[in-house]
Design an enzyme around this catalytic site. Structure first.
Site, mmCIF file in Angstrom:
data_model
loop_
_atom_site.group_PDB
_atom_site.id
_atom_site.type_symbol
_atom_site.label_atom_id
_atom_site.label_comp_id
_atom_site.label_asym_id
_atom_site.label_seq_id
_atom_site.Cartn_x
_atom_site.Cartn_y
_atom_site.Cartn_z
ATOM 1 N N SER A 1 -11.563 -1.174 0.078
ATOM 2 C CA SER A 1 -10.214 -1.265 0.648
ATOM 3 C C SER A 1 -10.273 -1.724 2.095
ATOM 4 O O SER A 1 -9.494 -2.575 2.537
ATOM 5 C CB SER A 1 -9.527 0.102 0.616
ATOM 6 O OG SER A 1 -8.976 0.398 -0.628
ATOM 7 N N HIS B 1 -3.311 6.037 3.771
ATOM 8 C CA HIS B 1 -4.192 4.918 3.443
ATOM 9 C C HIS B 1 -3.665 3.593 3.999
ATOM 10 O O HIS B 1 -4.410 2.805 4.596
ATOM 11 C CB HIS B 1 -4.360 4.839 1.921
ATOM 12 C CG HIS B 1 -5.340 3.805 1.451
ATOM 13 N ND1 HIS B 1 -4.978 2.511 1.193
ATOM 14 C CD2 HIS B 1 -6.668 3.883 1.180
ATOM 15 C CE1 HIS B 1 -6.039 1.822 0.781
ATOM 16 N NE2 HIS B 1 -7.073 2.634 0.770
ATOM 17 N N ASP C 1 0.841 -1.196 0.000
ATOM 18 C CA ASP C 1 0.000 0.000 0.000
ATOM 19 C C ASP C 1 0.880 1.252 0.000
ATOM 20 O O ASP C 1 1.958 1.253 -0.569
ATOM 21 C CB ASP C 1 -0.922 -0.051 1.233
ATOM 22 C CG ASP C 1 -2.268 0.592 0.994
ATOM 23 O OD1 ASP C 1 -2.322 1.826 0.890
ATOM 24 O OD2 ASP C 1 -3.271 -0.139 0.928
#
Length: 612
Positions: free
Chosen positions: A371, A178, A138
């Site tokens: 996600s 994120h 990520d």
């Protein structure tokens, strides 16, 4: 403690991805300079691909042996020369990004999703995920966050390994936020106001693999590098689960896509790969890459509607992508909490700075998307393996689906959502971990090695019945779906089963399975033809055509909307294009009947953020 990239070229690659892909890069050639673009080149081996690239004056930016290829900067002349080599495949270096939606209500309670999926019950049995490592591929992981740096016993070192394919930084970091949010859902060790841990599997070890930049974007190349690194270091850090909370647009069948090939290698190596369905729902055929991969676990999202103890008002979020995939597979495989997800985030991150309304107290942030649902299932998979370390990826997938809870209408007992929306149903952590049913494996009838070798490929059972105007599964009585949000015709018992998977075994590319026709295309021929939203498939291994072009030949030729692909494994002939389209990648193939013409623009995968 941390393993990190040693290649000085990384900083140059970042510049290429952020700027070069849009404006081109000047590369020395024949005493002058020629404009270059970023590609993935595949051959019989990574070494051969490197040799061929360098022989044409290209710059190798990374070795990608997991897919027998390299990342490379190539001029149009080099691309044309390489395309003449049999067995060479050239792909534009597609951009990728985190798959996320932002929640618009910042006034949220503690992290309730561990309780929603039943993880708190497992904690009481002493099952927290200890002994298992989860690789998070990520934007990075912020070690400044106490819940991500301190383990379940309060000791430093919750993040046991780290590699950065964006900037080559030696220590864990997350400029975007994120990845830290995903890591927190999986393994945040901080205790919330309700007295429970804020992560679903707080006992797991974290492996941070940074492949996306500050804004949440990267490329196929960086993601494949991350997957490759995880495969190479699986035994070093006991990596049993890979979380891929990123998504992109399918532009080829699953087996021809380089990212999907890398994902299949990871699954084959013994790691459970959990991926996001995407946030382009609720329409059918919106599953992204690598969620369209039939082997891995693809996750959609539902919401508890801010009432975690009351399941009666839960529903699948409209943004959650729906199947079937363009290859006809039933996806997602299951759904998990993915709305108003409160998790870890540092104040220095890009998301924190640009989304003030999503802040939830110090170091916490609210987001929504598949996600985050993916992270929940990754954590549940880790709990399963912690409890039973001998489980294979196919067994984990089977048990997750076999124990999922199908959404039904309590009055009619019909399924409330199509299997193309909910898969096998909502994740059920206690039953998945403490599984007592007849055991089995997922992906029955599929040979992943043969698929990777190119000797056989598969199609799913999903198809669109043009006459009836509904989606169906071939040769089953599982019911039909008209394609609208939440509509389904068929009883729960006719497709869910007690301890089985609704889709059963998978078919191979063959015309015997009938026709896929109508608005969503046609399937026919020796290996079948596929047409519709993203085009048509037919030929020796099939032809792909339509919005995104045509595929045919030995492994096929790709031509049309975005250029041409041909050769042993296929070659992509591409050039940068003219000044009028300076922001595009223009792919073209000159031949006897066609001049040098540009076809389409650079295809990318990015963050799909919207309010919800």
């Amino acid at each position: 403690m941390f393993r990190h990239s040693q290649k000085p070229i990384v900083a140059f690659v970042v510049l290429t991805l952020i700027v070069g892909l849009m404006s081109g890069v000047l590369v020395p050639m024949n005493g002058g300079y020629s404009r270059s673009a970023s590609y993935i080149v595949q051959a019989q081996s990574s070494a051969e691909a490197r040799q061929l690239v360098e022989a044409q004056g290209g710059v190798v930016t990374s070795d990608l042996p997991v897919i027998h290829g390299v990342g490379a900067l190539l001029t149009e002349q080099a691309v044309r020369a390489l395309s003449a080599h049999s067995g060479v495949s050239i792909h534009s270096n597609t951009r990728v990004g985190a798959s996320s939606l932002m929640s618009k209500n910042p006034n949220l309670p503690d992290t309730d999703y561990p309780e929603v999926v039943g993880a708190d019950y497992l904690w009481q049995q002493g099952i927290t995920g200890e002994g298992v490592s989860v690789a998070i591929i990520d934007t990075g992981i912020a070690r400044e966050h106490p819940g991500l740096w301190k383990d379940i016993n309060g000791n430093n070192g919750h993040i046991i390994a780290w590699v950065d394919f964006v900037q080559g930084k030696k220590n864990p970091r997350d400029p975007n936020g994120h990845g830290s949010h995903i890591a927190g859902i999986i393994a945040n060790t901080e205790i919330g106001e309700d007295g429970g841990w804020n992560g679903v599997a707080p006992g797991v070890d974290l492996v941070g693999i940074r492949v996306l930049d500050e804004t949440g974007y990267g490329s196929y190349e960086t993601v494949i590098q991350g997957i490759q690194w995880a495969i190479e270091h699986k035994e070093d850090y006991n990596i049993r689960v890979i979380n891929l909370s990123l998504v992109g647009i399918p532009e080829s069948p699953y087996w021809a896509d380089p990212l999907n090939q890398a994902v299949m290698r990871a699954w084959q190596s013994g790691m459970v790969v959990v991926v996001a369905a995407g946030n382009d729902g609720p329409d059918p055929m919106t599953i992204g890459v690598p969620g369209n991969n039939p082997y891995v676990i693809t996750v959609g999202a539902f919401t508890d509607n801010y009432t975690p103890l009351d399941w009666n008002d839960d529903y699948i979020t409209p943004f959650s992508a729906a199947g079937p995939t363009l290859d006809g597979f039933v996806k997602p495989d299951l759904v998990a909490p993915g709305a108003h997800m409160v998790s870890s985030m540092m104040g220095s991150s890009y998301l924190w700075r640009t989304r003030q309304a999503n802040r939830v107290g110090p170091r916490y942030f609210s987001m929504a998307g598949t996600s985050h649902a993916t992270a929940v299932v990754s954590a549940v998979a880790a709990l399963m393996i912690s409890h039973n370390p001998e489980l294979t990826p196919d067994q984990v997938k089977y048990r997750l689906q076999a124990t999922s809870l199908v959404w039904i209408d309590p009055e009619t007992t019909d399924a409330a959502y199509s299997m193309f929306q909910q898969g096998a149903g909502r994740v059920n952590a206690p039953d998945a971990v403490l599984f007592e049913g007849p055991d089995g494996v997922a992906n029955i009838g599929m040979d992943i090695q043969a698929d990777l070798d190119g000797t056989v490929h598969y199609e799913g059972y999903g198809y669109y019945d043009e006459e009836a105007g509904v989606f169906k599964l071939r040769d089953t009585a599982y019911g039909t779906w008209a394609g609208a949000y939440g509509t389904w015709a068929g009883a729960y018992g006719t497709w869910a089963g007690a301890y089985g998977t609704w889709a059963g075994a998978y078919g191979t590319w063959a015309g015997t399975y009938g026709t896929w026709a109508g608005a969503y295309g046609t399937w026919a021929g020796a290996y079948g033809t596929w047409a519709g939203t993203y085009g048509t498939w037919a030929g020796a291994y099939g032809t792909w055509a339509g919005t995104y072009g045509t595929w045919a030949g030995g492994y096929g030729t790709w031509a049309g909307g975005y250029g041409t692909w041909a050769g042993g494994y296929g070659t992509w002939a591409g050039a940068y294009g003219d000044a009028a389209f300076a922001a595009n990648f223009v792919n073209w193939t000159p031949n006897e009947n066609q001049g040098s013409t540009w076809n389409g623009s650079f295809n990318f995968i990015g963050c799909m953020e919207q309010d919800y």
